[in-house]
Design an enzyme around this catalytic site. Sequence first.
Site, PDB file in Angstrom:
ATOM      1  N   LYS A  53       5.430  20.359  57.521  1.00 35.78           N
ATOM      2  CA  LYS A  53       6.475  19.418  57.119  1.00 35.78           C
ATOM      3  C   LYS A  53       6.019  18.571  55.942  1.00 35.78           C
ATOM      4  O   LYS A  53       6.791  18.288  55.022  1.00 35.78           O
ATOM      5  CB  LYS A  53       6.859  18.524  58.311  1.00 35.78           C
ATOM      6  CG  LYS A  53       7.889  17.451  57.981  1.00 35.78           C
ATOM      7  CD  LYS A  53       9.196  18.021  57.476  1.00 35.78           C
ATOM      8  CE  LYS A  53      10.203  16.887  57.291  1.00 35.78           C
ATOM      9  NZ  LYS A  53      11.350  17.269  56.468  1.00 35.78           N
ATOM     10  N   GLU A  72       9.573  19.296  47.986  1.00 37.81           N
ATOM     11  CA  GLU A  72      10.836  18.592  47.732  1.00 37.81           C
ATOM     12  C   GLU A  72      10.688  17.622  46.553  1.00 37.81           C
ATOM     13  O   GLU A  72      11.583  17.517  45.719  1.00 37.81           O
ATOM     14  CB  GLU A  72      11.223  17.855  49.016  1.00 37.81           C
ATOM     15  CG  GLU A  72      12.472  17.055  48.992  1.00 37.81           C
ATOM     16  CD  GLU A  72      12.629  16.343  50.322  1.00 37.81           C
ATOM     17  OE1 GLU A  72      12.615  15.090  50.318  1.00 37.81           O
ATOM     18  OE2 GLU A  72      12.751  17.021  51.363  1.00 37.81           O
TER      19      GLU A  72
END
Length: 172
Positions: A38, A45
């Site tokens: 994650k 991102e």
Amino acid sequence: MVGGEKELFDRHEQLFTDMSVPDGYLYAGKGGAGHFVKMVHNGIEYGMMQAIAEGFEVMKKSQFDLDLTHVSKLYQHHSVVESRLVGWLHAAYESLGTELNDDLRASPVVGASGEGQWTVEAAKELGVPAPVIEAALEFRKQSKGNPSYAGRVLSAMRFQFGGHTAPKESKE
């Protein structure tokens, strides 16, 4: 993105199935693996969002008087850059207008929640170059003293997907 003992994951997998979109979870491995996956996701991102923000600032400052709301909508129709991020930018343009003059929902000062920094640190520890993620992180750090339209684009996307607002003074 689940880590831990495989037997516990197997025992509780139905919970992950129920909480996720179809195929929206992964047993990543031993304890910490899920968090690591994650963290890197969020670092990626940063880079993707930075590229979108820079591209839209280039278009905004060009001599072509482009309608960025329409451009963002076009990019959502089988374009190589079609993504949820561009979709969220389109939603921001729809609600805020292309100037993005909302210092709470589209601040030129871009917040960072830590995952970009952690990803850069992990990459350095592993001897892996990560110049895109590192540059995106540095942009966010420098945005406080160097406001820009790209910063507004980043903040607008962050608000759309996570409700992130302008960073508090104490965090920057």
